[in-house]
Write a protein that holds these residues in place. Structure first.
Motif, PDB file in Angstrom:
ATOM      1  N   TYR A 201      51.360  42.419  39.713  1.00  0.00           N
ATOM      2  CA  TYR A 201      51.904  43.453  40.749  1.00  0.00           C
ATOM      3  C   TYR A 201      51.457  43.003  42.112  1.00  0.00           C
ATOM      4  O   TYR A 201      51.672  43.622  42.971  1.00  0.00           O
ATOM      5  CB  TYR A 201      51.554  44.848  40.646  1.00  0.00           C
ATOM      6  CG  TYR A 201      52.104  45.163  39.444  1.00  0.00           C
ATOM      7  CD1 TYR A 201      53.673  45.335  39.175  1.00  0.00           C
ATOM      8  CD2 TYR A 201      51.260  45.620  38.221  1.00  0.00           C
ATOM      9  CE1 TYR A 201      54.076  45.846  37.925  1.00  0.00           C
ATOM     10  CE2 TYR A 201      51.706  46.183  37.022  1.00  0.00           C
ATOM     11  CZ  TYR A 201      53.303  46.186  37.004  1.00  0.00           C
ATOM     12  OH  TYR A 201      53.877  46.426  35.678  1.00  0.00           O
ATOM     13  N   LEU A 202      50.961  41.635  42.397  1.00  0.00           N
ATOM     14  CA  LEU A 202      50.290  41.266  43.737  1.00  0.00           C
ATOM     15  C   LEU A 202      51.305  40.549  44.368  1.00  0.00           C
ATOM     16  O   LEU A 202      52.104  40.021  43.754  1.00  0.00           O
ATOM     17  CB  LEU A 202      48.994  40.687  43.656  1.00  0.00           C
ATOM     18  CG  LEU A 202      47.862  41.296  43.023  1.00  0.00           C
ATOM     19  CD1 LEU A 202      46.677  40.490  43.194  1.00  0.00           C
ATOM     20  CD2 LEU A 202      47.519  42.557  44.056  1.00  0.00           C
ATOM     21  N   PRO A 203      51.517  40.620  45.812  1.00  0.00           N
ATOM     22  CA  PRO A 203      52.405  39.777  46.426  1.00  0.00           C
ATOM     23  C   PRO A 203      52.012  38.315  46.506  1.00  0.00           C
ATOM     24  O   PRO A 203      50.663  37.888  46.355  1.00  0.00           O
ATOM     25  CB  PRO A 203      52.460  40.416  47.972  1.00  0.00           C
ATOM     26  CG  PRO A 203      51.018  40.855  47.978  1.00  0.00           C
ATOM     27  CD  PRO A 203      50.598  41.518  46.740  1.00  0.00           C
ATOM     28  N   GLN A 204      52.946  37.424  46.366  1.00  0.00           N
ATOM     29  CA  GLN A 204      52.742  36.115  46.562  1.00  0.00           C
ATOM     30  C   GLN A 204      51.518  35.431  45.343  1.00  0.00           C
ATOM     31  O   GLN A 204      50.684  34.697  45.699  1.00  0.00           O
ATOM     32  CB  GLN A 204      52.319  35.643  47.860  1.00  0.00           C
ATOM     33  CG  GLN A 204      53.309  35.752  49.003  1.00  0.00           C
ATOM     34  CD  GLN A 204      54.514  35.253  48.709  1.00  0.00           C
ATOM     35  OE1 GLN A 204      54.791  34.284  48.250  1.00  0.00           O
ATOM     36  NE2 GLN A 204      55.743  35.823  49.015  1.00  0.00           N
ATOM     37  N   ARG A 205      51.667  36.169  44.228  1.00  0.00           N
ATOM     38  CA  ARG A 205      50.554  35.880  43.183  1.00  0.00           C
ATOM     39  C   ARG A 205      50.585  34.613  42.923  1.00  0.00           C
ATOM     40  O   ARG A 205      49.512  33.911  42.195  1.00  0.00           O
ATOM     41  CB  ARG A 205      50.704  36.726  41.866  1.00  0.00           C
ATOM     42  CG  ARG A 205      52.158  36.700  41.215  1.00  0.00           C
ATOM     43  CD  ARG A 205      51.914  37.836  40.323  1.00  0.00           C
ATOM     44  NE  ARG A 205      52.992  37.685  39.383  1.00  0.00           N
ATOM     45  CZ  ARG A 205      54.488  38.244  39.694  1.00  0.00           C
ATOM     46  NH1 ARG A 205      54.389  38.785  40.804  1.00  0.00           N
ATOM     47  NH2 ARG A 205      55.484  38.359  38.907  1.00  0.00           N
ATOM     48  N   SER A 206      51.670  33.666  42.877  1.00  0.00           N
ATOM     49  CA  SER A 206      51.560  32.398  42.530  1.00  0.00           C
ATOM     50  C   SER A 206      50.683  31.480  43.362  1.00  0.00           C
ATOM     51  O   SER A 206      50.567  30.213  42.962  1.00  0.00           O
ATOM     52  CB  SER A 206      53.367  31.627  42.629  1.00  0.00           C
ATOM     53  OG  SER A 206      53.622  31.722  43.881  1.00  0.00           O
ATOM     54  N   GLN A 207      50.284  31.895  44.467  1.00  0.00           N
ATOM     55  CA  GLN A 207      49.623  30.933  45.193  1.00  0.00           C
ATOM     56  C   GLN A 207      48.027  30.899  44.802  1.00  0.00           C
ATOM     57  O   GLN A 207      47.407  29.847  45.117  1.00  0.00           O
ATOM     58  CB  GLN A 207      49.468  31.555  46.876  1.00  0.00           C
ATOM     59  CG  GLN A 207      50.741  31.677  47.472  1.00  0.00           C
ATOM     60  CD  GLN A 207      50.695  32.415  48.745  1.00  0.00           C
ATOM     61  OE1 GLN A 207      49.350  32.517  49.289  1.00  0.00           O
ATOM     62  NE2 GLN A 207      52.073  32.613  49.592  1.00  0.00           N
ATOM     63  N   LEU A 208      47.678  31.659  43.946  1.00  0.00           N
ATOM     64  CA  LEU A 208      46.315  31.782  43.414  1.00  0.00           C
ATOM     65  C   LEU A 208      46.299  31.454  42.039  1.00  0.00           C
ATOM     66  O   LEU A 208      47.106  32.168  41.147  1.00  0.00           O
ATOM     67  CB  LEU A 208      45.494  32.961  44.182  1.00  0.00           C
ATOM     68  CG  LEU A 208      45.156  32.955  45.365  1.00  0.00           C
ATOM     69  CD1 LEU A 208      44.435  34.306  45.700  1.00  0.00           C
ATOM     70  CD2 LEU A 208      44.422  31.907  46.264  1.00  0.00           C
ATOM     71  N   ASN A 209      45.141  30.837  41.547  1.00  0.00           N
ATOM     72  CA  ASN A 209      44.750  31.198  40.315  1.00  0.00           C
ATOM     73  C   ASN A 209      43.680  32.316  40.282  1.00  0.00           C
ATOM     74  O   ASN A 209      42.620  32.090  40.771  1.00  0.00           O
ATOM     75  CB  ASN A 209      44.163  30.127  39.465  1.00  0.00           C
ATOM     76  CG  ASN A 209      45.128  28.909  39.471  1.00  0.00           C
ATOM     77  OD1 ASN A 209      46.387  29.247  38.860  1.00  0.00           O
ATOM     78  ND2 ASN A 209      44.770  27.596  39.340  1.00  0.00           N
ATOM     79  N   TYR A 210      43.909  33.296  39.506  1.00  0.00           N
ATOM     80  CA  TYR A 210      43.092  34.558  39.504  1.00  0.00           C
ATOM     81  C   TYR A 210      41.949  34.663  38.562  1.00  0.00           C
ATOM     82  O   TYR A 210      41.952  34.357  37.121  1.00  0.00           O
ATOM     83  CB  TYR A 210      43.770  35.836  39.364  1.00  0.00           C
ATOM     84  CG  TYR A 210      44.736  35.866  40.577  1.00  0.00           C
ATOM     85  CD1 TYR A 210      44.465  36.742  41.590  1.00  0.00           C
ATOM     86  CD2 TYR A 210      46.197  35.349  40.628  1.00  0.00           C
ATOM     87  CE1 TYR A 210      45.382  36.828  42.753  1.00  0.00           C
ATOM     88  CE2 TYR A 210      47.039  35.516  41.680  1.00  0.00           C
ATOM     89  CZ  TYR A 210      46.618  36.240  42.796  1.00  0.00           C
ATOM     90  OH  TYR A 210      47.581  36.322  43.852  1.00  0.00           O
ATOM     91  N   TRP A 211      40.905  35.140  38.959  1.00  0.00           N
ATOM     92  CA  TRP A 211      39.856  35.513  38.046  1.00  0.00           C
ATOM     93  C   TRP A 211      39.907  36.959  37.165  1.00  0.00           C
ATOM     94  O   TRP A 211      39.480  37.295  36.502  1.00  0.00           O
ATOM     95  CB  TRP A 211      38.279  35.377  38.739  1.00  0.00           C
ATOM     96  CG  TRP A 211      38.012  33.916  38.910  1.00  0.00           C
ATOM     97  CD1 TRP A 211      37.800  33.602  40.075  1.00  0.00           C
ATOM     98  CD2 TRP A 211      37.738  32.891  38.012  1.00  0.00           C
ATOM     99  NE1 TRP A 211      37.384  32.144  39.895  1.00  0.00           N
ATOM    100  CE2 TRP A 211      37.438  31.733  38.657  1.00  0.00           C
ATOM    101  CE3 TRP A 211      38.051  32.849  36.328  1.00  0.00           C
ATOM    102  CZ2 TRP A 211      37.166  30.603  38.251  1.00  0.00           C
ATOM    103  CZ3 TRP A 211      37.818  31.625  35.953  1.00  0.00           C
ATOM    104  CH2 TRP A 211      37.397  30.385  36.704  1.00  0.00           C
TER     105      TRP A 211
END
Length: 217
Positions: free
Chosen positions: A113-123
């Motif tokens: 549900y985060l904005p522009q989540r494709s910009q990061l790889n998340y932990w």
């Protein structure tokens, strides 16, 4: 004679069944509970802060007034030690963080549900941190820097130590619509079970741990 007795017995049985059916309360309906949560949440009058919408995602939020020095922390139960709570993350606000009398709301937000989540790889999931003044969200910068922090898991600590190029603390800039690295990050290896990483910032909004994948050449 036999048929008369049988008929009389059946008649009495039917009458008694009807009577009991009318006199007995409907237990199935009496024990039914709503399956949908109320759609309207009325906040307490002393802290008029609405719960942010997250497209149906379950939210875990903590709120506190910013009239004095305060730490707002999120604590989660860790399986299988369900009786013990571990600090997951939070915010440390020094005196004077809020420019006005305000209430701070800190929520754990799923990555999807985060904005522009494709910009990061998340932990992990992100923290959403908002300031409300008189019940209305106020995105103006803090008057003093606050420390947004995450207490690391064993895997995050391993990545932090072994692959520092793949570990970062990011804040989402809503004006540029991009995730930006925090400029003032500190690491406390002895805090918590596996260390704590903090971002000193004046901003509000979304914060998370992760890394930016390399751009395709």
């Amino acid at each position: 004679m036999f048929w008369k007795k049988t008929f009389a017995f059946l008649a009495i049985f039917v009458l008694v069944s009807i009577f009991l059916g009318l006199a007995t309360p409907d237990l199935s309906s009496a024990q039914t509970v709503p399956t949908m949560a109320p759609t309207t949440v009325i906040p307490p009058p002393e802290e008029p802060v609405p719960t942010p919408k997250s497209k149906g995602a379950p939210l875990y939020c903590v709120k506190a007034p910013l009239s004095k020095e305060v730490e707002v922390e999120l604590s989660l139960l860790r399986f299988p030690e369900t009786r013990n709570k571990d600090i997951w993350g939070g915010v440390i606000n020094p005196p004077g963080t809020a420019c006005d009398e305000a209430v701070e709301l800190v929520c754990k937000i799923p990555v999807r549900y985060l904005p522009q989540r494709s910009q990061l790889n998340y932990w992990r999931e992100a923290l959403e941190i908002r300031q409300y003044v008189k019940g209305v969200v106020d995105d103006s910068q803090s008057c003093r820097p606050k420390k947004v922090y995450f207490e690391l898991t064993w895997y995050e600590r391993w990545v932090h130590d072994k692959m520092p190029e793949r570990f970062g603390f990011f804040w989402f800039n809503p004006d540029k619509k991009e995730w930006q690295p925090c400029e003032d990050v500190s690491f406390e290896p002895e805090v918590g079970k596996y260390g704590r990483i903090s971002c000193s910032t004046l901003e509000w909004g979304y914060f998370t741990l992760g890394w930016k994948p390399p751009k395709n050449k």
